[in-house]
Design an enzyme around this catalytic site. Structure first.
Site, mmCIF file in Angstrom:
data_model
loop_
_atom_site.group_PDB
_atom_site.id
_atom_site.type_symbol
_atom_site.label_atom_id
_atom_site.label_comp_id
_atom_site.label_asym_id
_atom_site.label_seq_id
_atom_site.Cartn_x
_atom_site.Cartn_y
_atom_site.Cartn_z
ATOM 1 N N PRO A 1 -4.249 -9.257 8.201
ATOM 2 C CA PRO A 1 -4.980 -8.641 9.777
ATOM 3 C C PRO A 1 -3.942 -7.499 9.976
ATOM 4 O O PRO A 1 -3.972 -7.025 10.684
ATOM 5 C CB PRO A 1 -5.764 -9.849 9.868
ATOM 6 C CG PRO A 1 -5.599 -10.455 8.886
ATOM 7 C CD PRO A 1 -3.982 -10.699 7.474
ATOM 8 N N GLU B 1 -0.826 0.451 -2.108
ATOM 9 C CA GLU B 1 0.490 0.323 -2.968
ATOM 10 C C GLU B 1 1.802 0.619 -2.095
ATOM 11 O O GLU B 1 2.750 1.753 -2.260
ATOM 12 C CB GLU B 1 0.977 1.016 -3.831
ATOM 13 C CG GLU B 1 -0.799 -0.333 -4.938
ATOM 14 C CD GLU B 1 -0.112 -0.131 -6.158
ATOM 15 O OE1 GLU B 1 1.411 -0.272 -6.028
ATOM 16 O OE2 GLU B 1 -0.937 -0.619 -6.567
ATOM 17 N N THR C 1 1.869 3.594 2.162
ATOM 18 C CA THR C 1 1.381 4.684 2.716
ATOM 19 C C THR C 1 2.911 5.573 2.125
ATOM 20 O O THR C 1 3.762 5.312 2.198
ATOM 21 C CB THR C 1 0.966 4.472 4.564
ATOM 22 O OG1 THR C 1 2.338 4.397 4.971
ATOM 23 C CG2 THR C 1 0.241 3.020 4.636
ATOM 24 N N HIS D 1 -16.526 24.165 -4.717
ATOM 25 C CA HIS D 1 -17.767 24.300 -5.059
ATOM 26 C C HIS D 1 -18.625 24.608 -3.784
ATOM 27 O O HIS D 1 -19.764 24.477 -3.537
ATOM 28 C CB HIS D 1 -18.171 22.452 -4.950
ATOM 29 C CG HIS D 1 -17.801 22.403 -7.061
ATOM 30 N ND1 HIS D 1 -16.298 21.968 -6.884
ATOM 31 C CD2 HIS D 1 -18.059 21.792 -7.776
ATOM 32 C CE1 HIS D 1 -17.092 21.184 -8.468
ATOM 33 N NE2 HIS D 1 -17.975 20.994 -8.823
ATOM 34 N N ARG E 1 4.455 1.942 -7.614
ATOM 35 C CA ARG E 1 4.079 2.836 -7.549
ATOM 36 C C ARG E 1 4.030 3.997 -8.189
ATOM 37 O O ARG E 1 3.504 5.062 -7.774
ATOM 38 C CB ARG E 1 4.857 3.077 -6.279
ATOM 39 C CG ARG E 1 4.904 1.891 -4.891
ATOM 40 C CD ARG E 1 6.013 2.165 -3.769
ATOM 41 N NE ARG E 1 5.039 1.457 -2.998
ATOM 42 C CZ ARG E 1 6.050 0.762 -1.834
ATOM 43 N NH1 ARG E 1 7.757 0.983 -1.652
ATOM 44 N NH2 ARG E 1 5.373 -0.072 -1.405
HETATM 45 N N1 COS Z 1 13.365 -4.080 -5.841
HETATM 46 C C1 COS Z 1 14.136 -5.649 -5.093
HETATM 47 N N2 COS Z 1 14.313 -5.463 -3.923
HETATM 48 C C2 COS Z 1 14.425 -5.191 -2.609
HETATM 49 C C3 COS Z 1 13.426 -3.503 -2.604
HETATM 50 C C4 COS Z 1 13.198 -3.301 -4.090
HETATM 51 N N3 COS Z 1 12.486 -2.775 -4.608
HETATM 52 N N4 COS Z 1 13.558 -3.709 -1.372
HETATM 53 C C5 COS Z 1 13.987 -4.425 -0.773
HETATM 54 N N5 COS Z 1 14.526 -5.337 -1.656
HETATM 55 C C6 COS Z 1 14.944 -6.445 -1.039
HETATM 56 C C7 COS Z 1 16.687 -5.881 -0.104
HETATM 57 O O1 COS Z 1 17.228 -5.253 -0.627
HETATM 58 C C8 COS Z 1 16.676 -6.691 1.356
HETATM 59 O O2 COS Z 1 17.692 -7.628 0.573
HETATM 60 P P1 COS Z 1 18.709 -8.820 1.042
HETATM 61 O O3 COS Z 1 18.012 -9.280 2.691
HETATM 62 O O4 COS Z 1 19.182 -9.699 0.321
HETATM 63 O O5 COS Z 1 19.215 -7.306 0.912
HETATM 64 C C9 COS Z 1 15.656 -7.334 1.378
HETATM 65 O O6 COS Z 1 14.535 -6.959 -0.106
HETATM 66 C C10 COS Z 1 14.676 -6.512 2.803
HETATM 67 O O7 COS Z 1 14.482 -5.329 2.028
HETATM 68 P P2 COS Z 1 14.639 -4.399 3.571
HETATM 69 O O8 COS Z 1 15.340 -4.813 4.783
HETATM 70 O O9 COS Z 1 14.420 -2.668 3.412
HETATM 71 O O10 COS Z 1 13.286 -4.350 3.965
HETATM 72 P P3 COS Z 1 12.533 -4.643 5.622
HETATM 73 O O11 COS Z 1 11.661 -5.263 6.162
HETATM 74 O O12 COS Z 1 13.105 -2.861 6.087
HETATM 75 O O13 COS Z 1 10.970 -3.392 4.905
HETATM 76 C C11 COS Z 1 9.580 -1.296 3.952
HETATM 77 C C12 COS Z 1 11.538 -2.021 3.706
HETATM 78 C C13 COS Z 1 9.491 -1.049 4.928
HETATM 79 C C14 COS Z 1 9.751 -0.666 3.056
HETATM 80 C C15 COS Z 1 8.503 -3.041 2.978
HETATM 81 O O14 COS Z 1 8.233 -3.565 4.278
HETATM 82 C C16 COS Z 1 7.632 -2.187 2.347
HETATM 83 O O15 COS Z 1 7.527 -1.520 1.613
HETATM 84 N N6 COS Z 1 6.287 -2.055 3.305
HETATM 85 C C17 COS Z 1 5.223 -1.128 2.239
HETATM 86 C C18 COS Z 1 4.717 -2.866 1.512
HETATM 87 C C19 COS Z 1 3.661 -1.903 1.361
HETATM 88 O O16 COS Z 1 3.461 -0.944 0.155
HETATM 89 N N7 COS Z 1 2.296 -2.693 1.380
HETATM 90 C C20 COS Z 1 1.264 -2.077 0.726
HETATM 91 C C21 COS Z 1 -0.070 -3.520 0.660
HETATM 92 S S1 COS Z 1 0.301 -4.475 -1.274
HETATM 93 S S2 COS Z 1 -1.234 -3.176 -2.135
#
Ligand code: COS
Length: 388
Positions: free
Chosen positions: A127, A364, A366, A339, A244
């Protein structure tokens, strides 16, 4: 294992026929009833659609990323609710276990997920935690040989049907960010796990989402994916990198389908004494749509091939997902426009596909999250080159 080109061509033709002859004709009924007929789900199982990417040793087809996106270009031509049924298993519902699971976890779940006997769900969002996926509040407290889960997961695709959930939960309360998160394979029916009511959605009727609630839900320590705490966020990100690209491919498929619908309508419908297709302003909408769909197709294929070659494609996957989901939104909108009044009427598919396509820009990750992923990586590269 990569298919030989003849087998692949035949497989893609079979998928195309299935979409044209079985799925597209069922779209109206599925949208109306909010359910996919059991017979169609059985056909999807028989065709191996639930196991497109599962390793062959577990009964899947073991498609490469390139083969997967080619398959999804075809399957994505049908209304997205159909894809949601089987492709959640192919993607986020299975990949956590497939990529990072222990040999025992893979052997336990992958055969059922690949055959479609088990539906898999990916439980990351909460949430208060959507884009900020590293801040999950659901907790998993270690108690002897068990973990006790508490918290609520939101908008969980296929949860009403799921047999196993990949659940991201915080095992280390002292770690506020991503490092404190672990992933668990939690089975339906585990005491303490309950489901909310399916949400009423803008589109994609036939695909179901609901809350998944954990109240002192005890799972064995063997449910910890990969057997290692603190890896759950990374597992989720790896799953999403692949997911993605899959979503981007689905957007390409839907874009191409919609362009076909747009053209069919434009050549048949007459105004001012001639078909709409002869008006240059309509032609501009068709041409812009085709250029965008073609660009998206090229991006997705390029990123998929790079992933198959072992490259890290986080940036390319985000570029493809952002571009393809934004462009399918524009294409679906133009289709409504072509349309005219009929575009706003339920009887025509234009309004449904317009509503269905809207979700691609949200789930997955935004569009804004994709921008962050892309920019963060580019800025980090620039800093490294500058020695900063
Ligand atoms: N593959 C493997 N490891 C990854 C990675 C990837 N694609 N992306 C990040 N990591 C790792 C980083 O290397 C980092 O590791 P270390 O702490 O060991 O250095 C750790 O994960 C944290 O990464 P980061 O600091 O980039 O995380 P953030 O909290 O800044 O988050 C975003 C990054 C915003 C990109 C992430 O939270 C995200 O993708 N959010 C969207 C989630 C989503 O898609 N939700 C939809 C619902 S799921 S259907």
């Amino acid at each position: 294992m990569a298919m030989d080109s003849e087998t692949l061509t035949q497989f893609l033709q079979t998928l195309r026929r299935f979409v044209d002859e079985r799925l597209i004709p069922a779209e109206a009924e599925v949208a109306e009833s909010d359910a996919i007929p059991a017979g169609l789900v059985a056909e999807m199982r028989e065709m191996g659609l639930f196991g497109l990417t599962a390793p062959e040793e577990f009964g899947g087809l073991g498609l490469t990323m390139e083969e997967e996106v080619l398959a999804v270009f075809e399957l994505g031509r049908a209304a997205p609710a159909f894809r949601s049924m089987f492709a959640t298993n192919v993607g986020i519902g299975m990949q956590g276990i497939a990529i990072d699971g222990t040999p025992e976890q893979r052997a336990k779940y992958l055969p059922g997920l690949a055959s479609g006997e088990i539906i898999g769900s990916f439980a990351l969002t909460e949430p208060d935690v959507g884009s900020d996926a590293g801040s999950v509040k659901t907790t998993a407290r270690k108690e002897g040989e068990f973990y006790v889960l508490n918290g609520t997961k939101r908008f969980i695709t296929n949860a009403p049907h799921a047999g196993v959930f990949t659940v991201m939960a915080r095992t280390d309360a002292t770690q506020k960010g991503a490092a404190g998160v672990s992933a668990f394979a939690v089975e339906r029916g585990t005491p303490g796990l309950s489901l909310g009511r399916p949400e009423k959605k803008m589109g994609q009727q036939g695909a179901h989402v609901c809350d998944v609630i954990f109240e002192d839900c005890r799972v064995p320590a063997s449910a910890l994916i990969g057997g290692q705490e603190g890896q759950g966020f990374k597992t989720a990100m790896k799953v999403l990198d692949k997911g993605r690209l899959h979503i981007a491919a689905a957007c390409v498929g839907l874009s191409e389908r919609i362009i076909g619908d747009m053209l069919d309508y434009a050549v048949g419908r007459r105004q001012f004494g001639k078909p709409l297709a002869e008006f240059q302003l309509v032609q501009a909408m068709v041409a812009d749509s085709q250029a965008e769909a073609y660009a998206a197709r090229c991006m997705v294929l390029d990123a998929a091939r790079r992933r198959d070659a072992g490259q890290n494609v986080s940036v390319e996957a985000s570029c493809a997902k952002m571009f393809a989901s934004e462009s399918v939104g524009r294409i679906a909108d133009r289709n409504v426009q072509v349309h005219g009044g009929n575009g706003y009427i339920r009887e025509y598919r234009a309004e449904q596909l317009f509503r269905d396509a809207r979700l691609f820009r949200i789930y997955e990750g935004t569009t804004q999250i994709q921008q962050i992923v892309i920019a963060k990586a580019l800025v980090a590269g620039a800093r490294a080159r500058a020695g900063l």
